[in-house]
Enzyme design. Sequence first.
Site, PDB file in Angstrom:
ATOM      1  CG  ASP A  33       1.412   0.378  -4.863  1.00  0.00           C
ATOM      2  OD1 ASP A  33       2.042  -0.599  -4.429  1.00  0.00           O
ATOM      3  OD2 ASP A  33       0.319   0.734  -4.388  1.00  0.00           O
TER       4      ASP A  33
ATOM      5  CB  SER B 220      -0.179  -0.135  -0.375  1.00  0.00           C
ATOM      6  OG  SER B 220       0.586  -0.790  -1.352  1.00  0.00           O
TER       7      SER B 220
END
Length: 499
Positions: free
Chosen positions: A60, A110
């Site tokens: 991430d 995200s």
Amino acid sequence: MKSLGIIITSVLVSSVVAVIPIAEKSKNFWLNSGRASIEESLRVRNIVEKAKNVIIFIGDGMSLPTITASRILKGQSAKHPGEETILSWEKFPYAGLAKTYNVDSQVPDSAGTATAFLSGVKTRMGMINVDASVNRGDCAASQGHELDTILRWSLDTGKSAGVVTTTRITHATPAGAYASVANRNWEGDNEMTDVHGGCKDIAKQLVEDNKDIQVIMGGGRHYFYPNGHKDPENGHNGQRQDGRNLIEEWQKEKATRGVKAKFVWNATDLSHVDPASTDYLLGLFDSSHMSYSYEQETQDTKDPTLAEMTEKAIQILQKNNNGFFLLVEGGNIDHSHHSGRAFDALHDTLALEQAVAKSASITNEKDTLILVTADHSHTMTMAGYPARGNPILGVAGKASDNKYYTTLIYGTGPGHASPRHDASHHHTLVESYNQDAAVPTHSETHGGEDVAIYARGPYAHLLTGVHEQNYLAHVMAFASCVGPYKQSGACSHSGGIIG
């Protein structure tokens, strides 16, 4: 070879001596290594058999500068200059780039990116597996516009599935595998007190609507415990307002079905899980996000490493002869960058690297497609002209204001100071150090540039070139013949799609 401490001292007194391995001073080294790389590339053969298993690793916020800096840190931790080091996924034969924008934003979040690479459909920022015809936060309008994912497609064809993360299991990327919400913040019902229209929170969706997911590991216990229930680790209250204990409900449902299931909340209990006698595993290791990997190494956090979770997940999932799908996220890379702390971002990248190495060592390249990529980038960059072997977390040189600056700096973030601080007056090699930021923001922002994709296994060659991020879901589905590519008429596995 100089120690890192000696190198950083030499930088500060501006008498930089580059650490050049003796072999690299010879032209023959580079000519021979170039030839060897050509020969290695010529030996690569595309694997065009069906992928029994698919594993996607998400760093991430793992931008290309993050990968480069982590590679150098890995080498320097082993007392090498660092730049020549190779990360585990850099040994994979194929690489490409993914364009990460959301349909409504140049720089993504995200939720929108997870939707893209897991459902095959791009959507708006802040929404998970809801198409872009719906506005963020519109619960009523989202119903009927939900998207299926590669995890669901895999389960529907008899495969097993798992989700592993270092964030809350209800956070955007892991939730992208199994949930549909018009607002990523709806992780628990306490986040939905003003929401109308009958939408479920993410934690409830996981337990009620995804009873067939075999492996679930991450943090986020407080969204599963009712208000008043004390957390076993820190004594904090659960946050659910509906009075439900979703962990107990998960356990009871598995007991009713008579399947072999275990719930664990710390590294010791996870280490005692026997994959042979465990078909379902729920591991929630923190009340919120799990600890940073460096903290796991230096403190008694009770959290397992990402590599340990990944290995256990594969051991359980690979018992299914039909194969499996597994999502693994190194989520704290992102959180470290948001805090402007490159130290933790690099260490958590290396924790992901160890998880990738473990998965590659216990799976077969001929039947397992492994992807390593990021959902989005961050604003960290490598700057200046530091000498070869200079500590990647150290000082690069002096700026025009006669103050020192670090090699790693941010475009935005909490490290901004006016007037700018002098990096020589700070210990830049420690976890708590905030790199300089050009623009003051409470939380450092995402970046919008493309992210790298690394791949090995069946149909990994389809992941070369530059692609929209939603393409990844299509490749995974095509390679494993699930979802829209389930029928043999669409997925021949004899060299490509047939009409």
